[in-house]
Design a protein around this motif. Structure first.
Motif, mmCIF file in Angstrom:
data_model
loop_
_atom_site.group_PDB
_atom_site.id
_atom_site.type_symbol
_atom_site.label_atom_id
_atom_site.label_comp_id
_atom_site.label_asym_id
_atom_site.label_seq_id
_atom_site.Cartn_x
_atom_site.Cartn_y
_atom_site.Cartn_z
ATOM 1 N N THR A 188 -71.938 -38.792 -110.208
ATOM 2 C CA THR A 188 -72.367 -39.033 -111.584
ATOM 3 C C THR A 188 -71.412 -38.350 -112.546
ATOM 4 O OG1 THR A 188 -73.719 -37.038 -111.596
ATOM 5 C CG2 THR A 188 -74.807 -39.092 -110.918
ATOM 6 N N ALA A 189 -71.568 -38.669 -113.832
ATOM 7 C CA ALA A 189 -70.793 -37.962 -114.847
ATOM 8 C C ALA A 189 -71.104 -36.486 -114.688
ATOM 9 C CB ALA A 189 -71.153 -38.460 -116.235
ATOM 10 N N GLY A 190 -70.128 -35.665 -114.772
ATOM 11 C CA GLY A 190 -70.290 -34.246 -114.516
ATOM 12 C C GLY A 190 -69.535 -33.885 -113.255
ATOM 13 N N GLY A 191 -69.638 -34.763 -112.260
ATOM 14 C CA GLY A 191 -68.825 -34.559 -111.077
ATOM 15 C C GLY A 191 -69.600 -34.408 -109.798
ATOM 16 N N THR A 192 -68.851 -34.013 -108.784
ATOM 17 C CA THR A 192 -69.406 -33.884 -107.453
ATOM 18 C C THR A 192 -68.532 -32.946 -106.637
ATOM 19 O OG1 THR A 192 -70.246 -35.142 -105.571
ATOM 20 C CG2 THR A 192 -68.124 -35.832 -106.453
ATOM 21 N N THR A 193 -69.051 -32.510 -105.514
ATOM 22 C CA THR A 193 -68.265 -31.741 -104.555
ATOM 23 C C THR A 193 -68.179 -32.558 -103.281
ATOM 24 O OG1 THR A 193 -68.924 -29.617 -105.484
ATOM 25 C CG2 THR A 193 -68.105 -29.605 -103.226
ATOM 26 N N ILE A 194 -66.961 -32.771 -102.831
ATOM 27 C CA ILE A 194 -66.742 -33.491 -101.587
ATOM 28 C C ILE A 194 -66.735 -32.453 -100.478
ATOM 29 C CG2 ILE A 194 -65.171 -34.992 -100.326
ATOM 30 C CD1 ILE A 194 -64.153 -35.888 -103.132
ATOM 31 N N SER A 195 -67.716 -32.528 -99.608
ATOM 32 C CA SER A 195 -67.903 -31.522 -98.572
ATOM 33 C C SER A 195 -66.874 -31.655 -97.452
ATOM 34 C CB SER A 195 -69.303 -31.634 -97.983
ATOM 35 O OG SER A 195 -69.412 -32.856 -97.256
ATOM 36 N N ARG A 196 -66.826 -30.627 -96.625
ATOM 37 C CA ARG A 196 -65.937 -30.636 -95.452
ATOM 38 C C ARG A 196 -66.272 -31.816 -94.555
ATOM 39 N NH1 ARG A 196 -64.700 -29.168 -90.296
ATOM 40 N NH2 ARG A 196 -63.019 -27.695 -89.988
ATOM 41 N N ARG A 197 -67.542 -32.068 -94.361
ATOM 42 C CA ARG A 197 -67.976 -33.169 -93.493
ATOM 43 C C ARG A 197 -67.439 -34.505 -93.998
ATOM 44 N NH1 ARG A 197 -71.722 -36.808 -93.865
ATOM 45 N NH2 ARG A 197 -72.767 -35.867 -95.638
ATOM 46 N N ILE A 198 -67.538 -34.745 -95.303
ATOM 47 C CA ILE A 198 -67.054 -36.010 -95.872
ATOM 48 C C ILE A 198 -65.534 -36.080 -95.780
ATOM 49 C CG2 ILE A 198 -66.856 -37.360 -97.996
ATOM 50 C CD1 ILE A 198 -69.698 -36.360 -98.691
ATOM 51 N N LEU A 199 -64.847 -34.966 -96.041
ATOM 52 C CA LEU A 199 -63.384 -34.952 -95.925
ATOM 53 C C LEU A 199 -62.957 -35.283 -94.500
ATOM 54 C CD1 LEU A 199 -62.348 -31.838 -98.053
ATOM 55 C CD2 LEU A 199 -61.925 -34.241 -98.586
ATOM 56 N N VAL A 200 -63.580 -34.648 -93.520
ATOM 57 C CA VAL A 200 -63.224 -34.882 -92.121
ATOM 58 C C VAL A 200 -63.463 -36.346 -91.754
ATOM 59 C CG1 VAL A 200 -63.858 -34.342 -89.731
ATOM 60 C CG2 VAL A 200 -63.537 -32.495 -91.392
ATOM 61 N N GLN A 201 -64.587 -36.907 -92.185
ATOM 62 C CA GLN A 201 -64.894 -38.317 -91.889
ATOM 63 C C GLN A 201 -63.933 -39.269 -92.584
ATOM 64 O OE1 GLN A 201 -68.944 -38.730 -93.172
ATOM 65 N NE2 GLN A 201 -69.793 -37.838 -91.306
ATOM 66 N N ASP B 107 -57.876 -27.470 -94.914
ATOM 67 C CA ASP B 107 -57.767 -26.646 -96.104
ATOM 68 C C ASP B 107 -57.302 -27.508 -97.271
ATOM 69 O OD1 ASP B 107 -57.714 -24.332 -97.724
ATOM 70 O OD2 ASP B 107 -55.553 -24.112 -97.363
ATOM 71 N N PRO B 108 -58.031 -27.607 -98.349
ATOM 72 C CA PRO B 108 -59.298 -26.934 -98.608
ATOM 73 C C PRO B 108 -60.427 -27.559 -97.799
ATOM 74 C CG PRO B 108 -58.795 -28.430 -100.401
ATOM 75 C CD PRO B 108 -57.628 -28.474 -99.462
ATOM 76 N N ASP B 109 -61.504 -26.799 -97.649
ATOM 77 C CA ASP B 109 -62.605 -27.335 -96.842
ATOM 78 C C ASP B 109 -63.615 -28.101 -97.689
ATOM 79 O OD1 ASP B 109 -63.815 -25.247 -98.104
ATOM 80 O OD2 ASP B 109 -64.668 -24.357 -96.292
ATOM 81 N N SER B 110 -63.438 -28.094 -99.002
ATOM 82 C CA SER B 110 -64.226 -28.939 -99.902
ATOM 83 C C SER B 110 -63.436 -29.090 -101.200
ATOM 84 C CB SER B 110 -65.613 -28.347 -100.179
ATOM 85 O OG SER B 110 -65.490 -27.137 -100.894
ATOM 86 N N ILE B 111 -63.753 -30.123 -101.948
ATOM 87 C CA ILE B 111 -63.047 -30.379 -103.204
ATOM 88 C C ILE B 111 -64.067 -30.668 -104.292
ATOM 89 C CG2 ILE B 111 -61.415 -31.880 -104.410
ATOM 90 C CD1 ILE B 111 -60.134 -32.481 -101.704
ATOM 91 N N SER B 112 -64.004 -29.896 -105.368
ATOM 92 C CA SER B 112 -64.874 -30.145 -106.518
ATOM 93 C C SER B 112 -64.132 -31.040 -107.493
ATOM 94 C CB SER B 112 -65.253 -28.834 -107.210
ATOM 95 O OG SER B 112 -66.061 -28.071 -106.359
ATOM 96 N N ILE B 113 -64.802 -32.078 -107.918
ATOM 97 C CA ILE B 113 -64.203 -33.026 -108.851
ATOM 98 C C ILE B 113 -65.092 -33.128 -110.080
ATOM 99 C CG2 ILE B 113 -63.530 -35.432 -109.214
ATOM 100 C CD1 ILE B 113 -62.915 -35.620 -106.263
ATOM 101 N N SER B 114 -64.499 -32.892 -111.242
ATOM 102 C CA SER B 114 -65.226 -33.048 -112.501
ATOM 103 C C SER B 114 -64.943 -34.439 -113.048
ATOM 104 C CB SER B 114 -64.784 -31.997 -113.520
ATOM 105 O OG SER B 114 -65.078 -30.711 -113.041
ATOM 106 N N LEU B 115 -65.992 -35.123 -113.424
ATOM 107 C CA LEU B 115 -65.864 -36.471 -113.979
ATOM 108 C C LEU B 115 -66.506 -36.517 -115.348
ATOM 109 C CD1 LEU B 115 -66.966 -38.462 -110.812
ATOM 110 C CD2 LEU B 115 -64.646 -38.253 -111.679
ATOM 111 N N GLU B 116 -65.942 -37.341 -116.220
ATOM 112 C CA GLU B 116 -66.543 -37.555 -117.531
ATOM 113 C C GLU B 116 -66.161 -38.933 -118.053
ATOM 114 O OE1 GLU B 116 -63.809 -35.398 -120.718
ATOM 115 O OE2 GLU B 116 -64.463 -34.015 -119.137
ATOM 116 N N LYS B 117 -66.647 -39.248 -119.217
ATOM 117 C CA LYS B 117 -66.420 -40.576 -119.796
ATOM 118 C C LYS B 117 -64.931 -40.873 -119.913
ATOM 119 C CE LYS B 117 -67.322 -43.228 -123.965
ATOM 120 N NZ LYS B 117 -67.813 -43.153 -125.345
#
Length: 170
Positions: free
Chosen positions: A46-59, A73-83
């Motif tokens: 959603t707007a605001g963003g998300t964190t892509i977990s290690r599990r999702i990255l590996v898959q 590495d990194p084991d997760s990625i935070s992504i900020s989203l906006e309009k």
């Protein structure tokens, strides 16, 4: 997602340690570069963003079935989203002109086209006052000069523009 844009910096590379049969490892080293593709069109994003977990990255990493991923590495990625917005800004020439002794510029640098349409996250795009060309230096100038130059790419994947050539005339 179509109406959203990334406003945070996203790593261009993920470092991983993998194990597998020697022939598969050689194949990966010389013939194929594993990629990691994550679809941000998932309904949980959603707007605001998300964190892509290690599990999702590996898959999301493309590896042959006989190859095992042991570290990432990194084991997760935070992504900020906006309009996502689009705006037209002037092109700013990053041109340093040094005339030969006894000569001087008779007019300002002319830029064609004089503006460009940019698209990206609202918090970034709304504050941009212009888009610069790559830096160029002209020395010992004695006559009119016209040159093509590309635009700078200083904001990476957070703001996009048309990769059009820009002509500078002095």
């Amino acid at each position: 997602p179509e109406m959203l844009a990334v406003s945070s910096s996203v790593p261009r590379q993920i470092y991983a340690t993998i194990h597998g049969p020697a022939w598969q490892m050689a194949r990966l080293a010389f013939l194929a570069t594993p990629t990691c593709r994550v679809d941000l069109n998932d309904p949980s994003v959603t707007a605001g963003g998300t964190t892509i977990s290690r599990r999702i990255l590996v898959q999301s990493i493309s590896l042959p079935p006989s190859v095992t991923l042991t570290e990432i590495d990194p084991d997760s990625i935070s992504i900020s989203l906006e309009k996502r917005i689009q705006r037209t800004v002037p092109i700013i020439p990053a041109l340093h002109v040094e005339c030969r002794r006894g000569f001087e510029l008779s007019s300002a640098v002319q830029v064609e086209p004089d503006s460009i349409s940019i698209t990206g996250a609202q918090s970034i795009v709304e504050h941009l006052r212009g888009w610069s060309t790559r830096v160029a230096n002209l020395t010992s100038v004695t006559k009119p000069v016209r040159m093509e130059i590309s635009l700078s790419g200083s904001l990476g994947d957070r703001v996009s523009s048309s990769p059009l050539p820009v002509a500078l005339s002095v």
